[in-house]
Write a protein that holds these residues in place. Structure first.
Motif: not given
Length: 113
Positions: A1-4, A11-12, A80-81, A86-87
């Motif tokens: 999962f990528h987080l900006t 990368l998470v 938030k991550i 989850y979403q």
């Protein structure tokens, strides 16, 4: 999962928690593999992955790549991550009962080790 995030992209990783399950040695080796690649564990963050097959949820740990420069991250960002995961990955909203069983435990600054 990528987080900006403001400083770049991260990368998470959701990694099975070695403290749970029957295959603890294999899980511990997997965590160590990611550490050798430079991933850092979000310390003290309880994270539960929803079941993908209708069974029981899985206790996980969260890790980030590359190394987050500050050595810690604000709990607001971590929450938030988790909500975003989850979403977007599990099609669950912020009112999800499993999500709400642990999300409020994420407080303060989270150390990355």
């Amino acid at each position: 999962f990528h987080l900006t995030e403001m400083a770049g992209k991260y990368l998470v990783l959701e990694v099975e928690n070695p403290a749970y399950g029957d295959d603890r040695q294999e899980r511990a080796e997997r965590v160590e593999f990611y550490r050798r690649q430079g991933a850092k564990e979000l310390q003290g963050v309880r994270y539960v992955m929803p079941s993908l097959s209708g069974g029981l949820p899985t206790e996980m740990i969260l890790m980030m790549l590359p190394r987050y420069d500050e050595g810690s991250i604000d709990a607001i960002v971590v929450r938030k991550i988790i909500v975003q995961v989850y979403q977007e990955l599990y099609n669950r909203d912020s009112r999800d009962s499993l999500l709400n069983s642990f999300i409020h435990e994420v407080i303060g600054r989270i150390q990355l080790m």
